[in-house]
Design a protein around this motif. Structure first.
Motif, PDB file in Angstrom:
ATOM      1  N   UNK A 126       0.799  -1.226   0.000  1.00 20.88           N
ATOM      2  CA  UNK A 126       0.000   0.000   0.000  1.00 20.88           C
ATOM      3  C   UNK A 126       0.834   1.280   0.000  1.00 20.88           C
ATOM      4  N   UNK A 127       2.077   1.226  -0.489  1.00 22.95           N
ATOM      5  CA  UNK A 127       2.936   2.407  -0.483  1.00 22.95           C
ATOM      6  C   UNK A 127       2.441   3.418  -1.508  1.00 22.95           C
ATOM      7  N   UNK A 128       2.116   4.610  -1.007  1.00 20.34           N
ATOM      8  CA  UNK A 128       1.554   5.661  -1.868  1.00 20.34           C
ATOM      9  C   UNK A 128       2.505   6.842  -2.038  1.00 20.34           C
ATOM     10  N   UNK A 129       3.419   6.998  -1.084  1.00 19.55           N
ATOM     11  CA  UNK A 129       4.183   8.230  -0.945  1.00 19.55           C
ATOM     12  C   UNK A 129       5.627   8.086  -1.437  1.00 19.55           C
ATOM     13  N   UNK A 130       6.063   9.021  -2.281  1.00 27.35           N
ATOM     14  CA  UNK A 130       7.434   9.025  -2.791  1.00 27.35           C
ATOM     15  C   UNK A 130       8.441   9.114  -1.652  1.00 27.35           C
ATOM     16  N   UNK A 131       8.130   9.882  -0.618  1.00 26.42           N
ATOM     17  CA  UNK A 131       9.042  10.015   0.536  1.00 26.42           C
ATOM     18  C   UNK A 131       9.291   8.659   1.183  1.00 26.42           C
ATOM     19  N   UNK A 132       8.263   7.818   1.229  1.00 28.00           N
ATOM     20  CA  UNK A 132       8.439   6.464   1.773  1.00 28.00           C
ATOM     21  C   UNK A 132       9.323   5.641   0.831  1.00 28.00           C
ATOM     22  N   UNK A 133       9.036   5.729  -0.450  1.00 27.21           N
ATOM     23  CA  UNK A 133       9.795   4.999  -1.467  1.00 27.21           C
ATOM     24  C   UNK A 133      11.285   5.333  -1.388  1.00 27.21           C
ATOM     25  N   UNK A 134      11.614   6.612  -1.185  1.00 31.70           N
ATOM     26  CA  UNK A 134      13.018   7.019  -1.148  1.00 31.70           C
ATOM     27  C   UNK A 134      13.752   6.453   0.066  1.00 31.70           C
ATOM     28  N   UNK A 135      13.019   5.989   1.089  1.00 34.23           N
ATOM     29  CA  UNK A 135      13.659   5.368   2.258  1.00 34.23           C
ATOM     30  C   UNK A 135      14.395   4.090   1.872  1.00 34.23           C
ATOM     31  N   UNK A 136      14.102   3.556   0.700  1.00 27.51           N
ATOM     32  CA  UNK A 136      14.813   2.365   0.229  1.00 27.51           C
ATOM     33  C   UNK A 136      16.295   2.665   0.028  1.00 27.51           C
ATOM     34  N   UNK A 137      16.656   3.940  -0.107  1.00 31.28           N
ATOM     35  CA  UNK A 137      18.072   4.274  -0.257  1.00 31.28           C
ATOM     36  C   UNK A 137      18.835   4.071   1.047  1.00 31.28           C
ATOM     37  N   UNK A 138      18.134   3.792   2.153  1.00 34.46           N
ATOM     38  CA  UNK A 138      18.785   3.448   3.424  1.00 34.46           C
ATOM     39  C   UNK A 138      19.327   2.025   3.414  1.00 34.46           C
ATOM     40  N   UNK A 139      19.037   1.277   2.352  1.00 35.38           N
ATOM     41  CA  UNK A 139      19.486  -0.114   2.255  1.00 35.38           C
ATOM     42  C   UNK A 139      20.747  -0.136   1.384  1.00 35.38           C
ATOM     43  N   UNK A 140      21.938  -0.188   1.999  1.00 33.98           N
ATOM     44  CA  UNK A 140      23.185  -0.030   1.253  1.00 33.98           C
ATOM     45  C   UNK A 140      23.494  -1.133   0.244  1.00 33.98           C
ATOM     46  N   UNK A 141      22.891  -2.324   0.401  1.00 34.86           N
ATOM     47  CA  UNK A 141      23.219  -3.448  -0.485  1.00 34.86           C
ATOM     48  C   UNK A 141      22.106  -3.820  -1.459  1.00 34.86           C
ATOM     49  N   UNK A 142      21.017  -3.064  -1.477  1.00 36.58           N
ATOM     50  CA  UNK A 142      19.848  -3.435  -2.291  1.00 36.58           C
ATOM     51  C   UNK A 142      20.203  -3.541  -3.776  1.00 36.58           C
ATOM     52  N   UNK A 143      19.996  -4.762  -4.331  1.00 39.65           N
ATOM     53  CA  UNK A 143      20.311  -5.027  -5.742  1.00 39.65           C
ATOM     54  C   UNK A 143      19.080  -5.389  -6.554  1.00 39.65           C
ATOM     55  N   UNK A 144      18.084  -5.978  -5.904  1.00 37.65           N
ATOM     56  CA  UNK A 144      16.928  -6.498  -6.619  1.00 37.65           C
ATOM     57  C   UNK A 144      15.663  -6.063  -5.880  1.00 37.65           C
ATOM     58  N   UNK A 145      14.865  -5.239  -6.545  1.00 36.07           N
ATOM     59  CA  UNK A 145      13.654  -4.702  -5.932  1.00 36.07           C
ATOM     60  C   UNK A 145      12.450  -4.991  -6.814  1.00 36.07           C
TER      61      UNK A 145
END
Length: 190
Positions: A126-145
């Motif tokens: 239910x993610x609606x907000x871009x600000x929430x989406x950008x929190x994914x940049x807190x994951x230093x190793x994220x390769x596959x989303x």
């Protein structure tokens, strides 16, 4: 209404099926229990050897009791009723994959504790907000989303960020190698 299956009951069924103690198994599957599991209770802490825990297709509302799972690398919680990422702190240093599609997550608070997370499948939330989406940049190793079928995908504010959702994600999350199942191709100069 009948009460849900407890983790303890589900583990007993699992042990019966595989013929060994759940505490010795590296992979534990407690998928689609009948009646469904509603709570991640303290019995989970007995899974000391577990590297992959599957609790998909149940009625779990919150992530809890992961403290004993010191070797957990993959956690599968798809198709539940989970509303937040709270409760992941205990596996913050080991978890590499989190499969949490088809839940009720709106906010990404609490995800930042997953320092080794490489794979995050969280479509159909239910993610609606871009600000929430950008929190994914807190994951230093994220390769596959995998993020398809979140309301944000439909309402992505292209005008505000001056680019489509996919381009924005690729620019924002620099380690990404795959987005929504499609390989990320970056220009040489990036």
């Amino acid at each position: 209404m009948s009460k849900g299956t407890t983790i303890k009951e589900a583990l007993a069924k699992f042990e019966e099926k595989v013929g060994k103690k759940a505490s010795e198994c590296s992979e534990v599957k407690l998928i689609a229990q009948i009646p469904p599991i509603e709570k991640m209770d303290a019995s989970l802490s007995t899974l000391v050897a577990c590297e992959k825990l599957s609790l998909s297709t149940n009625c779990i509302e919150k992530i809890a009791n992961l403290n004993g799972l010191k070797h957990l690398k993959i956690l599968s919680l798809g198709r539940n009723n989970i509303k937040s990422f709270t409760g992941l702190e205990a596996v913050g240093d080991t978890l590499e994959e989190l499969w949490i599609s088809y839940n009720l997550i709106e906010k990404l608070k609490g995800l930042n504790v997953l320092k080794k997370l490489k794979i995050l499948y969280m479509s159909n939330n239910q993610v609606k907000d871009v600000a929430e989406f950008t929190k994914l940049s807190d994951l230093p190793c994220l390769e596959d989303l995998v993020f398809v079928n979140n309301p944000l995908e439909e309402t992505f504010p292209e005008d505000a960020v001056k680019m489509p959702y996919r381009e924005f994600a690729i620019m924002k999350f620099t380690k990404l190698k795959k987005l929504d199942g499609v390989p990320v191709v970056r220009d040489e100069e990036e």
